[in-house]
Every structure is written in structure tokens, then in C-alpha cells.
Enzyme design. Sequence first.
Site, PDB file in Angstrom:
ATOM      1  N   HIS A  96     -28.392  16.350  31.156  1.00  0.00           N
ATOM      2  CA  HIS A  96     -27.889  17.413  30.289  1.00  0.00           C
ATOM      3  C   HIS A  96     -26.934  18.338  31.018  1.00  0.00           C
ATOM      4  CE1 HIS A  96     -31.197  17.215  26.934  1.00  0.00           C
ATOM      5  NE2 HIS A  96     -30.386  16.170  26.952  1.00  0.00           N
ATOM      6  N   ARG A 114     -26.711   8.874  26.601  1.00  0.00           N
ATOM      7  CA  ARG A 114     -27.802   9.186  25.668  1.00  0.00           C
ATOM      8  C   ARG A 114     -28.229   7.935  24.891  1.00  0.00           C
ATOM      9  NH1 ARG A 114     -27.878  12.165  20.331  1.00  0.00           N
ATOM     10  NH2 ARG A 114     -29.913  13.186  20.209  1.00  0.00           N
ATOM     11  N   ASP A 149     -33.309  -2.848  25.356  1.00  0.00           N
ATOM     12  CA  ASP A 149     -33.022  -4.120  24.691  1.00  0.00           C
ATOM     13  C   ASP A 149     -31.909  -4.040  23.659  1.00  0.00           C
ATOM     14  OD1 ASP A 149     -34.247  -2.660  22.703  1.00  0.00           O
ATOM     15  OD2 ASP A 149     -35.943  -4.028  22.423  1.00  0.00           O
ATOM     16  N   HIS A 185     -32.065   6.577  24.846  1.00  0.00           N
ATOM     17  CA  HIS A 185     -32.814   6.394  23.605  1.00  0.00           C
ATOM     18  C   HIS A 185     -33.140   4.931  23.352  1.00  0.00           C
ATOM     19  CE1 HIS A 185     -31.891  10.537  21.579  1.00  0.00           C
ATOM     20  NE2 HIS A 185     -32.169  10.645  22.865  1.00  0.00           N
ATOM     21  N   ASP A 186     -32.322   4.046  23.864  1.00  0.00           N
ATOM     22  CA  ASP A 186     -32.624   2.621  23.773  1.00  0.00           C
ATOM     23  C   ASP A 186     -33.844   2.279  24.620  1.00  0.00           C
ATOM     24  OD1 ASP A 186     -32.201  -0.109  23.054  1.00  0.00           O
ATOM     25  OD2 ASP A 186     -31.191  -0.452  24.960  1.00  0.00           O
ATOM     26  N   THR A 221     -19.960  23.925  33.703  1.00  0.00           N
ATOM     27  CA  THR A 221     -19.071  22.758  33.855  1.00  0.00           C
ATOM     28  C   THR A 221     -19.466  21.746  32.771  1.00  0.00           C
ATOM     29  OG1 THR A 221     -20.618  21.905  35.532  1.00  0.00           O
ATOM     30  CG2 THR A 221     -18.656  23.035  36.331  1.00  0.00           C
ATOM     31  N   ASN A 232     -32.018  10.467  16.426  1.00  0.00           N
ATOM     32  CA  ASN A 232     -30.712   9.789  16.379  1.00  0.00           C
ATOM     33  C   ASN A 232     -29.906  10.079  15.130  1.00  0.00           C
ATOM     34  OD1 ASN A 232     -31.309   8.475  18.837  1.00  0.00           O
ATOM     35  ND2 ASN A 232     -32.358   6.808  17.759  1.00  0.00           N
TER      36      ASN A 232
END
Length: 343
Positions: free
Chosen positions: A194, A62, A74, A66-67, A249, A94
Amino acid sequence: MKLSKLMVVALFYAFLVGGPLAYGQLTPTFYDDTCPSVVSIIRGVIAETLIFDRRIGASLIRLHFHDCFVNGCDGSILLDKTATIDTEKEAFANNNSARGFDVVDIMKERLEGVCPDTVSCADILAIAAEESVVLAGGPWWPVPLGRRDSLTANRTAANAFIPGPRDTLERLRSRFTVVGLNNNTDLVALSGAHTFGRAQCRTFIDRLYNFNNTGLPDPTLDTTSLATLQQLCPQGGNGTVLADLDPTTPDGFDNNYFSNLQANKGLLQSDQELFSTPGADDIVELVNIFSNDETAFFESFVESMIRMGNLSPLTGTEGEIRLNCRVVNANLAGKDSVLVSSV
């Protein structure tokens, strides 16, 4: 059936055939001479952490997602707030949610001990994402490397571009398109991450009691799942309680996520939108394909991860190689240059 390493390698190079690697672009062999143990070091930290934190793999992938969605891959998500850094850690997607920063610190500390001033924090996230998938039973792929680290962060862009748990399919398509990903295969394949991890009650509680301000639950949510989730997440309860994204799972990387969508058991609105949005035939078809064929999902996931990892990387002399992933080098002082951590 799981993908073999050879199958994924073949896919990787087939993906690159669309254009030869030019100077300054990423390559899986980037650290072969300067830090050949980079992958094994990162894998070791994840394996150690999984012993007491089964969520860490999903948390690390994640961070990479999100980066990459904010000004490219970066390492900007790792920067702490300072007088000149408006940290992305406090962005809506975040804040009190993104985690694993301390594990990245450990990876960086160990790498600095073996290969000083060599491996970027952005590349650490890319490798950690791949190794997290592998350790959860998912596919392996050679990660293109050679990214450098940003000198700043962009909380405004994080708020604008990172997909949210309440996004409609139309909104999700838009968010993927604007960053340079396609709004069908990339969207569905990457959403398949997910298949492991957790989400806080606050990210989906409106689906349980007051969907779209109707005063009623989300009609696309399976009634058995609704009852279970209402017990876990009562109205007025603790919004930070965790639910499995994939109750079948929860810690394994497989294609059960898509089977859950077919059964109306997607946890987040943004998940179930992939299968329950009227008229979205192309998206529903992909969900059905990936549910029926795990290999097809793995192949598409790998290709989409490589494509996402290539979003606007800093290379060559751009940016820097941070010595501490939380701080740009210009703000470092003496002993604070590398965080002291241990597992």
C-alpha cells in the site's frame, strides 16, 4: 538504500534452501526455453500503460494478491461470470474495485502471438506484480513460475478470505493464517504494497465521520489528515473518489507507508491497525523496523511475495493454460479464443 539484484537473488535462493525444488514445483527458469521473452513482454505492456495510467502497477499487484488468497495462485480472479462460473470479480473486495483486467488481456494476447498455449494467466499475474514493483522503484526478484490456470472460480471463498479495508488486526492475522501465510512478518511486509496506489472514499469514509458507529472520527487518524480527507470525501459524496494510499510518494514503491503509520496517517483502518492496536508489540516492532530500514522492508517483502506466490499452485497436468484469461478453454469458440486488444 535500494536492494541490488544480487542481494535479492541471494535472498531468494536462501529462502529455497529450506527444501529442494521437487518435480512439479515452481522455478524461475520455467519459460527459459519455451518463452524466453515472457518477462520483457509483460514489462513492456506495463510500461506502456503507466504513461496514461499511473495506478496500473498497484492495480496489477492487487490482482495477484486477491488471486492467491482464494484457493491459491491460479488465475481464478480473471474469469468472467458464466452459467457455470461464479466470478470472483463480483466478490465484496473486488466488485467495482479490482481493475487491470484489460491490461492482462493485452499481455495474454501478445504472449499468445509469440508463445502460443504456453504462459498461464496465473503466471502473468505473478510476473506483472513483480515488474510493477520494479517499475515503481522497488526491489527485483526472480519469480518462481510454472503455475497453471484454474477451471473455475470461487466467489464464496473470495468473500471469506480476502482481507478487507475495515479489518481489525485480529481479523487480518486470521485471514493470513488461514491461507498459509504467517500473521506477523508476511502480514506487515505485504501490507507495505500500500505504499503505492489509491483507495476509494467508500472504503474508509466511516473513519472520517462515524467510526465503529460512534458518531465520531477514528481517534487514531491524524487530525490534519482527517481534515484533508473530509474535504476530499464529504458525507453523502461520491464514494468512488480516489485518495492516495501513500500521500508522500503515491506512485513510488518505498518504505514511506510505514512512516505514515507511525504518524497516524494510514488511509485504511486495516493499515493503521498495524501500528495503533494496543498490545500488538510484534507488529509495531516490524512497522518501526521497516520505517527505519528500507532494505529490511524490501528483503521481507520479496520473501513474503515468493511465499504468497507459492500458495497452492496448480502444476504439472492440473488445470490448464487458458488461451483467454477471462474464459476456460472449454467455453471458447473460434475468434473469441484470444481477446483483440491494443494499447
